[in-house]
Write a protein that holds these residues in place. Structure first.
Motif, mmCIF file in Angstrom:
data_model
loop_
_atom_site.group_PDB
_atom_site.id
_atom_site.type_symbol
_atom_site.label_atom_id
_atom_site.label_comp_id
_atom_site.label_asym_id
_atom_site.label_seq_id
_atom_site.Cartn_x
_atom_site.Cartn_y
_atom_site.Cartn_z
ATOM 1 N N UNK A 208 0.963 -1.376 0.062
ATOM 2 C CA UNK A 208 -0.048 -0.029 -0.173
ATOM 3 C C UNK A 208 0.892 1.315 0.050
ATOM 4 N N UNK A 209 1.834 1.185 0.720
ATOM 5 C CA UNK A 209 2.793 2.297 0.926
ATOM 6 C C UNK A 209 4.228 1.950 0.561
ATOM 7 N N UNK A 210 4.679 2.484 -0.573
ATOM 8 C CA UNK A 210 6.127 1.764 -1.028
ATOM 9 C C UNK A 210 7.292 2.648 -0.567
ATOM 10 N N UNK A 211 7.172 3.775 0.054
ATOM 11 C CA UNK A 211 8.325 4.272 0.187
ATOM 12 C C UNK A 211 9.058 4.014 1.688
ATOM 13 N N UNK A 212 9.176 2.645 1.671
ATOM 14 C CA UNK A 212 10.049 1.956 2.904
ATOM 15 C C UNK A 212 10.902 1.007 2.091
ATOM 16 N N UNK A 213 11.860 0.742 3.123
ATOM 17 C CA UNK A 213 13.223 -0.004 2.471
ATOM 18 C C UNK A 213 12.604 -1.393 2.116
ATOM 19 N N UNK A 214 11.621 -2.053 2.351
ATOM 20 C CA UNK A 214 10.945 -3.427 2.053
ATOM 21 C C UNK A 214 10.578 -3.235 0.334
ATOM 22 N N UNK A 215 10.153 -2.010 -0.092
ATOM 23 C CA UNK A 215 9.663 -2.078 -1.160
ATOM 24 C C UNK A 215 10.794 -1.846 -2.435
ATOM 25 N N UNK A 216 11.895 -2.340 -2.126
ATOM 26 C CA UNK A 216 12.949 -2.409 -3.087
ATOM 27 C C UNK A 216 12.659 -2.719 -4.416
ATOM 28 N N UNK A 217 12.452 -1.685 -5.528
ATOM 29 C CA UNK A 217 12.094 -2.331 -6.760
ATOM 30 C C UNK A 217 12.667 -3.374 -7.399
ATOM 31 N N UNK A 218 14.067 -3.461 -7.065
ATOM 32 C CA UNK A 218 14.805 -4.594 -7.742
ATOM 33 C C UNK A 218 14.450 -6.055 -7.190
ATOM 34 N N UNK A 219 13.576 -6.094 -6.008
ATOM 35 C CA UNK A 219 13.445 -7.479 -5.313
ATOM 36 C C UNK A 219 11.851 -7.371 -4.565
ATOM 37 N N UNK A 220 11.106 -6.546 -5.190
ATOM 38 C CA UNK A 220 9.714 -6.347 -4.653
ATOM 39 C C UNK A 220 9.084 -7.500 -4.854
ATOM 40 N N UNK A 221 8.736 -8.264 -5.926
ATOM 41 C CA UNK A 221 8.129 -9.459 -6.109
ATOM 42 C C UNK A 221 8.360 -10.531 -4.968
ATOM 43 N N UNK A 222 9.733 -10.464 -4.755
ATOM 44 C CA UNK A 222 10.137 -11.682 -3.845
ATOM 45 C C UNK A 222 9.962 -11.083 -2.398
ATOM 46 N N UNK A 223 10.049 -10.026 -2.041
ATOM 47 C CA UNK A 223 9.750 -9.385 -0.787
ATOM 48 C C UNK A 223 8.236 -9.440 -0.397
ATOM 49 N N UNK A 224 7.318 -9.278 -1.602
ATOM 50 C CA UNK A 224 5.866 -9.358 -1.275
ATOM 51 C C UNK A 224 5.678 -10.701 -0.874
ATOM 52 N N UNK A 225 6.096 -11.643 -1.664
ATOM 53 C CA UNK A 225 5.936 -13.116 -1.388
ATOM 54 C C UNK A 225 6.308 -13.602 -0.237
ATOM 55 N N UNK A 226 7.479 -12.973 0.548
ATOM 56 C CA UNK A 226 8.278 -13.692 1.487
ATOM 57 C C UNK A 226 7.911 -13.009 3.024
ATOM 58 N N UNK A 227 7.763 -11.587 2.900
ATOM 59 C CA UNK A 227 7.619 -10.910 4.229
ATOM 60 C C UNK A 227 6.159 -10.796 4.689
ATOM 61 N N UNK A 228 5.948 -10.798 5.998
ATOM 62 C CA UNK A 228 4.625 -10.759 6.591
ATOM 63 C C UNK A 228 4.276 -9.544 6.275
ATOM 64 N N UNK A 229 2.711 -9.604 6.286
ATOM 65 C CA UNK A 229 1.879 -8.353 5.822
ATOM 66 C C UNK A 229 1.989 -7.254 6.884
ATOM 67 N N UNK A 230 2.090 -5.947 6.859
ATOM 68 C CA UNK A 230 2.036 -4.959 7.649
ATOM 69 C C UNK A 230 0.660 -4.493 7.858
ATOM 70 N N UNK A 231 0.404 -3.309 8.596
ATOM 71 C CA UNK A 231 -0.795 -2.614 8.796
ATOM 72 C C UNK A 231 -1.244 -1.747 7.906
ATOM 73 N N UNK A 232 -2.295 -1.600 7.563
ATOM 74 C CA UNK A 232 -2.812 -0.631 6.509
ATOM 75 C C UNK A 232 -2.595 0.877 7.114
ATOM 76 N N UNK A 233 -2.555 1.792 6.476
ATOM 77 C CA UNK A 233 -2.162 3.301 6.920
ATOM 78 C C UNK A 233 -3.466 3.527 7.869
ATOM 79 N N UNK A 234 -4.534 3.427 7.193
ATOM 80 C CA UNK A 234 -5.686 3.658 8.169
ATOM 81 C C UNK A 234 -5.939 3.074 9.259
#
Length: 290
Positions: A208-234
């Motif tokens: 939802x919010x991509x201006x964080x270290x996890x959202x590295x464009x070069x590894x985004x899909x891999x991180x999305x599959x492996x990392x636990x889901x965070x909280x929504x901004x709301x």
């Protein structure tokens, strides 16, 4: 405080500047802790990258705070290490009666023997563990009973050990979805007179919010599959608003803003004809550190 050395990522410098620019206008006193962007000469000392620079910035931040002796502090970071000076000051000012809501994906209680980036040590320093010079900058150690992790979803074995040692309380992301009761109930039992909120943006769902270290464009899909889901901004907004309705918040720190697109664009502009920065020695290299 655009400190980046604690996470060894120059993008945190730009992230802090953008946070300051985006924040609502205020007539309150504003100060910027001086932070150099120069990478040359930085090295690991006593297990900590850029230790000397970080200690100087810590002391500079402390001096800025003491100059004004504020009752409340807002901090725009920078890596999580920017929180050491303001929390130390407020915890001492209010005689240790400050609850700390550590709204973060990570515990930040690591130590130099396990991790060289100081931004993962800061809460440990506030508890009295880690590098002795960082710990000595804390005039009154934080009571572990006054700490609540909010949204925590990642921890290393070395951090688990510290969390168990101090019996630190945790409200995981799934307990925040429906309402804020888990956080409010903890505060009701703790009964602090004041509250400090440390808000590391990496607690947010990075899809939802991509201006964080996890959202590295070069590894985004891999991180999305492996990392636990965070909280929504709301969700985080609602929790913090609910806390503010019932408690006296004396500090808010927002950290680890990692604006991938803006940083890539800044780097590109520095390398274009006519507008590019010709002094390459003073220009941070664009390393996609993860």
């Amino acid at each position: 405080m655009p400190q980046w050395q604690g996470g060894n990522n120059p993008a945190y410098f730009l992230g802090a500047q953008l946070l300051n620019w985006l924040a609502p206008n205020t007539n309150d006193v504003q100060e910027e802790v001086p932070v150099s962007l120069k990478e040359k000469g930085l090295e690991v000392e006593k297990g900590i990258f850029a230790r000397r620079a970080l200690l100087k910035q810590l002391h500079d931040a402390t001096a800025v705070i003491k100059k004004h002796s504020p009752d409340r502090i807002i901090v725009f970071g920078g890596d999580c290490g920017v929180e050491l000076a303001p929390i130390s000051y407020l915890n001492d000012k209010y005689d240790g009666d400050v609850a700390i809501l550590w709204v973060d994906a990570h515990p930040d209680v690591n130590s130099p023997e396990h991790f060289e980036n100081q931004h993962a040590h800061v809460l440990g320093n506030l508890l009295g563990i880690g590098d002795e010079e960082f710990v000595s900058a804390v005039p009154r150690l934080v009571n572990p009973n006054n700490i609540l992790y909010v949204g925590l979803n990642d921890r290393q074995p070395s951090e688990k050990k510290v969390m168990e040692q101090f019996n630190l309380s945790v409200v995981p992301p799934e307990e925040l979805i429906e309402d804020s009761s888990a956080v409010l109930n903890w505060l009701e039992e703790a009964k602090p007179s004041k509250v400090f909120i440390h808000f590391d943006l990496d607690v947010l769902d990075f899809t939802e919010f991509r201006s964080v270290l996890f959202a590295n464009p070069s590894a985004y899909e891999k991180m999305k599959a492996e990392l636990p889901k965070g909280s929504s901004m709301e969700t985080i907004i609602r929790v913090l608003q609910d806390v503010a309705k019932a408690h006296d918040i004396v500090g808010l720190g927002i950290t680890e803003h990692f604006p991938w697109d803006a940083y890539a664009l800044k780097n590109m502009l520095q390398r274009l004809p006519l507008i590019g920065d010709i002094n390459k020695e003073d220009t941070p290299s664009f390393n996609w550190i993860f």
